[in-house]
Enzyme design. Structure first.
Site, short mmCIF file in Angstrom:
data_model
loop_
_atom_site.label_atom_id
_atom_site.label_comp_id
_atom_site.label_asym_id
_atom_site.label_seq_id
_atom_site.Cartn_x
_atom_site.Cartn_y
_atom_site.Cartn_z
N HIS A 160 -9.70 1.23 4.87
CA HIS A 160 -8.42 1.49 5.53
C HIS A 160 -8.63 2.51 6.64
O HIS A 160 -9.44 3.43 6.51
CB HIS A 160 -7.40 2.02 4.49
CG HIS A 160 -6.01 2.05 5.06
ND1 HIS A 160 -5.58 3.07 5.88
CD2 HIS A 160 -4.97 1.18 4.95
CE1 HIS A 160 -4.32 2.83 6.24
NE2 HIS A 160 -3.93 1.68 5.68
N SER A 166 3.50 -1.72 10.40
CA SER A 166 4.94 -1.72 10.67
C SER A 166 5.65 -3.04 10.37
O SER A 166 6.60 -3.42 11.06
CB SER A 166 5.20 -1.29 12.12
OG SER A 166 4.81 0.05 12.32
N GLU A 190 -5.22 -4.58 10.80
CA GLU A 190 -4.24 -3.51 10.94
C GLU A 190 -4.54 -2.69 12.19
O GLU A 190 -5.35 -1.74 12.14
CB GLU A 190 -4.30 -2.59 9.72
CG GLU A 190 -3.99 -3.25 8.41
CD GLU A 190 -3.48 -2.24 7.40
OE1 GLU A 190 -2.33 -2.37 7.00
OE2 GLU A 190 -4.22 -1.32 7.03
N ASN A 230 0.86 -1.18 0.00
CA ASN A 230 0.00 0.00 0.00
C ASN A 230 0.90 1.24 0.00
O ASN A 230 1.50 1.56 1.02
CB ASN A 230 -0.89 -0.03 1.26
CG ASN A 230 -1.68 1.25 1.43
OD1 ASN A 230 -1.81 2.04 0.50
ND2 ASN A 230 -2.23 1.45 2.62
N TRP A 231 0.99 1.87 -1.15
CA TRP A 231 1.89 3.02 -1.25
C TRP A 231 1.28 4.32 -0.72
O TRP A 231 1.93 5.35 -0.68
CB TRP A 231 2.33 3.22 -2.72
CG TRP A 231 3.37 2.23 -3.15
CD1 TRP A 231 3.82 1.15 -2.45
CD2 TRP A 231 4.10 2.23 -4.38
NE1 TRP A 231 4.78 0.48 -3.17
CE2 TRP A 231 4.96 1.13 -4.36
CE3 TRP A 231 4.09 3.06 -5.51
CZ2 TRP A 231 5.82 0.83 -5.42
CZ3 TRP A 231 4.95 2.76 -6.57
CH2 TRP A 231 5.81 1.66 -6.52
N LYS A 232 0.01 4.27 -0.39
CA LYS A 232 -0.68 5.47 0.13
C LYS A 232 -0.46 6.65 -0.82
O LYS A 232 -0.37 6.46 -2.02
CB LYS A 232 -0.21 5.79 1.55
CG LYS A 232 -0.24 4.59 2.47
CD LYS A 232 -0.01 4.97 3.90
CE LYS A 232 0.04 3.70 4.74
NZ LYS A 232 -0.08 3.94 6.17
N GLU A 277 -7.04 5.00 7.53
CA GLU A 277 -6.86 6.41 7.14
C GLU A 277 -8.10 6.94 6.42
O GLU A 277 -8.42 8.12 6.52
CB GLU A 277 -5.58 6.55 6.29
CG GLU A 277 -4.35 6.43 7.19
CD GLU A 277 -3.08 5.94 6.51
OE1 GLU A 277 -3.02 5.96 5.27
OE2 GLU A 277 -2.16 5.51 7.24
N GLY A 329 2.63 2.60 10.74
CA GLY A 329 3.65 3.63 10.58
C GLY A 329 4.35 4.04 11.87
O GLY A 329 5.02 5.07 11.92
C1 PEP Z 1 -0.92 0.47 6.10
O1 PEP Z 1 -1.22 1.61 6.43
O2 PEP Z 1 -1.68 -0.20 5.37
C2 PEP Z 1 0.34 -0.07 6.60
C3 PEP Z 1 0.47 -1.36 6.67
O3 PEP Z 1 1.31 0.83 6.91
P1 PEP Z 1 2.77 0.56 7.56
O4 PEP Z 1 3.31 -0.72 7.01
O5 PEP Z 1 3.58 1.74 7.14
O6 PEP Z 1 2.58 0.48 9.04
#
Ligand code: PEP
Length: 245
Positions: free
Chosen positions: A92, A204, A160, A5-7, A94, A166
């Site tokens: 998600h 993470s 998640e 997921n590159w956001k 976010e 993050g």
């Molecule tokens: C995400 O937001 O989907 C995610 C997995 O982020 P990160 O790996 O940066 O924690």
């Protein structure tokens, strides 16, 4: 199954470097569902840059709307198909926390499962909910959207924890395994089809901790944000998953 997921990250310059790094490290596997969700605008450029006979990579979007028309800023299922994308993240944290997406919005989008889209439903508790031992209650509530649905192979859940995204913090691999088992049980007993979904862990994940999660019985892969932005790190994680490191 491993999904990047590159956001809201990336540029053509970044993709150029990423592809070089990824191709230099990745050991190809036929078995794996390997997907990347860059920003919509970069899907085509990434796909063109990565094209190679021995790479079977799926492209996806980070969100999709349930219909087309007067929905400024959104993209529809037809547009997703036009981009040759085969999957979408839905729900998600976010999208829930920054853009106010609710269980009701998410429920409408889940109808796209029956229209040929691979759907990855993201769920997870906040830090406060985790501290107050509310994790299972919160997840059960987020999973209500699946009640009575016929779930097929093209449906996946990503667990998640919001506090792990993050931050460099994660639950222990044993805790993740227990929660994944719980999620599978809840979905199996409430969905119309009694299907047991694949459950990915996200939050993470990096090349140092990935193996400990992959060793767990109920972890069917990972959704990776930050660490997927570096082609070399992402390829190392995928190789670990494939057991070819
Ligand atoms: C995400 O937001 O989907 C995610 C997995 O982020 P990160 O790996 O940066 O924690």
């Amino acid at each position: 199954m491993i999904i990047a997921n590159w956001k809201c990250n990336g540029s053509k310059k970044m993709i150029h470097e990423w592809v070089k790094e990824f191709k230099g490290t990745y050991i190809s596997s036929d078995e794996l569902y390997l997907g990347i969700a860059p920003a919509y605008i970069h899907v085509e450029y990434l796909a063109d840059s990565l094209t190679s006979n021995d790479l079977d990579i799926k492209y996806g979007v980070q969100n999709v709307d349930l219909s087309s028309g007067a929905r400024t800023g959104a993209i529809s299922l037809d547009m997703v198909h036009d981009m040759a994308c085969s999957f979408s993240l839905i729900g998600h944290s976010e999208m829930r926390n920054i853009y106010g997406e609710t269980n009701e919005n998410i429920s409408g989008k889940l109808d796209l499962i029956d229209k040929g889209l691979d759907v990855i439903l993201c769920i997870g508790e906040s830090a406060e909910e985790n501290h107050n031992s509310k994790t299972k209650e919160v997840l059960k509530n987020q999973l209500q959207v699946l009640k009575g649905r016929n779930l097929a192979e093209n449906f996946t859940i990503a667990y998640e924890p919001v506090w792990a995204i993050g931050t460099g913090q994660t639950p222990t691999s044993e805790q993740i395994n227990e929660i994944h088992n719980f999620i599978k049980d809840v979905v199996q007993s409430s969905s119309g089809s009694n299907a047991v979904p694949k459950v990915l862990y996200g939050g993470s994940v990096d090349e140092n901790n990935a193996q400990s999660f992959f060793n767990e019985d109920f972890v069917d892969g990972a959704l990776i944000g930050g660490a997927s932005l570096n082609g070399n790190s992402f390829a190392k994680i995928v190789n670990l998953y494939n057991g070819v490191d």
